[in-house]
Structure formats: structure tokens, C-alpha cells
Design a protein around this motif. Structure first.
Motif, PDB file in Angstrom:
ATOM      1  N   ILE A 139       3.985   0.460   8.285  1.00  0.00           N
ATOM      2  CA  ILE A 139       2.556   0.430   8.604  1.00  0.00           C
ATOM      3  C   ILE A 139       2.011   1.808   8.272  1.00  0.00           C
ATOM      4  N   PHE A 140       0.970   1.848   7.432  1.00  0.00           N
ATOM      5  CA  PHE A 140       0.544   3.100   6.822  1.00  0.00           C
ATOM      6  C   PHE A 140      -0.971   3.106   6.652  1.00  0.00           C
ATOM      7  N   TRP A 141      -1.606   4.249   6.960  1.00  0.00           N
ATOM      8  CA  TRP A 141      -3.034   4.392   6.735  1.00  0.00           C
ATOM      9  C   TRP A 141      -3.282   5.116   5.428  1.00  0.00           C
ATOM     10  N   ASP A 142      -4.048   4.470   4.516  1.00  0.00           N
ATOM     11  CA  ASP A 142      -4.430   5.041   3.225  1.00  0.00           C
ATOM     12  C   ASP A 142      -5.846   5.584   3.370  1.00  0.00           C
ATOM     13  N   GLU A 143      -5.972   6.916   3.450  1.00  0.00           N
ATOM     14  CA  GLU A 143      -7.269   7.542   3.706  1.00  0.00           C
ATOM     15  C   GLU A 143      -8.232   7.384   2.533  1.00  0.00           C
ATOM     16  N   ALA A 144      -7.746   7.532   1.315  1.00  0.00           N
ATOM     17  CA  ALA A 144      -8.623   7.469   0.150  1.00  0.00           C
ATOM     18  C   ALA A 144      -9.309   6.119   0.024  1.00  0.00           C
ATOM     19  N   ASN A 145      -8.576   5.060   0.314  1.00  0.00           N
ATOM     20  CA  ASN A 145      -9.111   3.703   0.191  1.00  0.00           C
ATOM     21  C   ASN A 145      -9.569   3.127   1.526  1.00  0.00           C
ATOM     22  N   GLN A 146      -9.434   3.920   2.595  1.00  0.00           N
ATOM     23  CA  GLN A 146      -9.866   3.485   3.927  1.00  0.00           C
ATOM     24  C   GLN A 146      -9.282   2.109   4.265  1.00  0.00           C
ATOM     25  N   GLU A 147      -7.956   2.022   4.177  1.00  0.00           N
ATOM     26  CA  GLU A 147      -7.317   0.742   4.434  1.00  0.00           C
ATOM     27  C   GLU A 147      -6.010   0.933   5.206  1.00  0.00           C
ATOM     28  N   MET A 148      -5.711  -0.065   6.030  1.00  0.00           N
ATOM     29  CA  MET A 148      -4.437  -0.125   6.717  1.00  0.00           C
ATOM     30  C   MET A 148      -3.502  -0.951   5.845  1.00  0.00           C
ATOM     31  N   GLU A 149      -2.337  -0.398   5.558  1.00  0.00           N
ATOM     32  CA  GLU A 149      -1.379  -1.078   4.692  1.00  0.00           C
ATOM     33  C   GLU A 149      -0.172  -1.549   5.492  1.00  0.00           C
ATOM     34  N   ALA A 150       0.260  -2.759   5.188  1.00  0.00           N
ATOM     35  CA  ALA A 150       1.518  -3.281   5.718  1.00  0.00           C
ATOM     36  C   ALA A 150       2.437  -3.542   4.529  1.00  0.00           C
ATOM     37  N   HIS A 151       3.572  -2.864   4.507  1.00  0.00           N
ATOM     38  CA  HIS A 151       4.560  -3.061   3.455  1.00  0.00           C
ATOM     39  C   HIS A 151       5.732  -3.838   4.040  1.00  0.00           C
ATOM     40  N   VAL A 152       6.065  -4.964   3.441  1.00  0.00           N
ATOM     41  CA  VAL A 152       7.219  -5.752   3.870  1.00  0.00           C
ATOM     42  C   VAL A 152       8.143  -5.910   2.673  1.00  0.00           C
ATOM     43  N   LEU A 153       9.359  -5.402   2.795  1.00  0.00           N
ATOM     44  CA  LEU A 153      10.324  -5.433   1.696  1.00  0.00           C
ATOM     45  C   LEU A 153       9.700  -4.886   0.412  1.00  0.00           C
ATOM     46  N   ASP A 154       9.013  -3.753   0.563  1.00  0.00           N
ATOM     47  CA  ASP A 154       8.378  -3.011  -0.534  1.00  0.00           C
ATOM     48  C   ASP A 154       7.152  -3.698  -1.129  1.00  0.00           C
ATOM     49  N   GLN A 155       6.730  -4.824  -0.560  1.00  0.00           N
ATOM     50  CA  GLN A 155       5.516  -5.495  -1.036  1.00  0.00           C
ATOM     51  C   GLN A 155       4.347  -5.097  -0.144  1.00  0.00           C
ATOM     52  N   LYS A 156       3.275  -4.583  -0.759  1.00  0.00           N
ATOM     53  CA  LYS A 156       2.155  -4.018  -0.007  1.00  0.00           C
ATOM     54  C   LYS A 156       1.029  -5.023   0.183  1.00  0.00           C
TER      55      LYS A 156
END
Length: 224
Positions: free
Chosen positions: A78-95
Motif C-alpha cells: 500500500i503506497f501513496w503516489d504524491e505526484a499523481n495524488q493516488e493511493m496504490e495497491a500492489h498485489v503480486l507486483d500488479q498495481k
């Protein structure tokens, strides 16, 4: 003999389980070292729900939860991408990218992330509000896991970048090996009587701290 006693004490601490109710981890420094390693006995997941509360003023990319396996460094991230203002969920390297959240600084946010291999669907609940559902992998997360708070794993148990480190406070980290219902997620958000995680349980947490991370009483507002 003294060395053996010290090693025994360290091993006992590493294996201890602690109730962290009403407490939080404080991450006060930005580096590529400070982290908390969480231990679970689960070694295969066909579904996952991770819920946590976090408080930060960061205006850059940062990690919120990092699970890696020996085969996938982003097993469940679970990762916050500041440039794109989005919360990312990566599961088995798929974003999966989720936008439109009012991720305000200097306040507590409750974030739950769900995924099921049966459907492949990934979803985020931000302060009780559901995102759209996006397509993710339909294979299980398997193998020995390394779960970290504070650092993002670019390799199994390592590859840390200080520019992705979390600085702030984190509390109430729970992980389930199934997808929570919307009602259970709302009970978690409202801090009511919810079912604690069966893979990671904040009320019975097995953890090890590396570098400067503090366990403190959770900050609350005073009312007079």
C-alpha cells in the motif's frame, strides 16, 4: 555465558506478543533503516484485507504497508503516489491506482485494502468510503513473507529508499486472510467492536523494531 543470556533475551523479545491497544508506532526520522517487522504464521493468502490508521504531513511518495515474498517484492503493498495524488495497491507486483481521495496532512486516516484471488478484485476503503473495484491477480500470495511498516521493500527484506520511507504515526494495524464485509470495515473505521485480524492482530502483535521507532500512547483530543 553473559552473551548467551543477552541472545536469549533478544530472542524472547523478538518472539513476544504484545497488546498495542490505545498505542501507536511513531516514526520520527527519515532514513532507509527505521522500520517495524511484523510476524504472521500465515504463509499463503488467497485473499487479504489490511486495515491501518496513519497520521503524517509528508508531501512526497511514501509507503504505508509492505509485504514481500521471496518471489515478489510487492506481494501486497500500500503506497501513496504524491505526484499523481493516488493511493496504490500492489498485489503480486500488479498495481491498482485509486484517485480522488482527500488525503489531508496532520490528521488520522483509516485505510482498508482488500483483494481476493477468486475474483482478482482490489478495492480501497478510505475513511469508510469505498473506491471502485479494479482487476488484480487471480493467483495466491505464497511463500515466506516479510511484512514491514516504515520502509518499502524493493527486494525481499531490503532495497529501502529513504525517499519512500514513512514519517509520522501509525496504529491499529490488522490483517485478515479474507475480504472483510463492508459492515466490518465500517466497524473498524468507527473503532467499534470489530473482529481483529487473524493474520496480524494489533491487540496481539508479534513485532521487532529496527532503529528509531517508538511505541507511544495514541494521541487523542482533550475535551473540557
Amino acid at each position: 555465558m553473559k552473551l548467551l543470556i543477552v541472545l536469549a533475551m533478544v530472542a524472547a523479545r523478538a518472539a513476544s506478543v504484545e497488546d498495542l491497544s490505545a498505542k501507536m508506532f511513531t516514526f520520527p526520522v527519515q532514513n532507509n533503516i527505521a522500520r517495524v517487522k511484523l510476524t504472521t504464521t500465515n504463509q499463503e493468502f488467497s485473499a487479504v484485507t489490511v486495515c491501518h490508521r496513519s497520521f503524517t504531513d509528508l508531501k512526497r511518495d511514501h509507503v504505508l504497508f509492505s509485504l514481500a515474498t521471496s518471489h515478489k517484492s510487492n506481494g501486497f503493498l500500500i503506497f501513496w503516489d504524491e505526484a499523481n495524488q493516488e493511493m496504490e495497491a500492489h498485489v503480486l507486483d500488479q498495481k491498482s491506482e485509486f484517485r480522488g481521495w482527500d488525503y489531508k496532512p496532520n490528521m488520522w486516516h483509516s485505510i482498508c485494502t482488500t483483494w481476493s484471488s477468486a475474483t482478482g478484485l482490489v478495492q480501497i476503503w478510505f475513511n469508510g468510503n469505498p473506491s471502485i473495484r479494479l482487476s488484480g491477480p487471480t493467483t495466491n500470495i505464497s511463500g515466506n513473507t516479510v511484512i514491514l511498516l516504515g520502509q518499502e521493500q524493493d527486494s525481499y527484506g531490503g532495497g529501502f529508499d529513504s525517499n519512500q520511507a514513512f514519517v509520522g504515526m501509525m496504529s491499529d494495524v490488522h490483517m485478515w486472510d479474507y475480504v472483510l464485509s463492508s459492515c466490518e470495515i465500517q466497524r473498524y473505521v468507527d473503532d467499534l467492536n470489530f473482529t481483529p485480524g487473524n493474520a496480524l492482530n494489533w491487540r496481539a502483535l508479534d513485532y521487532v523494531i529496527t532503529d528509531k521507532v517508538l511505541v507511544e500512547e495514541k494521541t487523542t483530543s482533550c475535551h473540557y
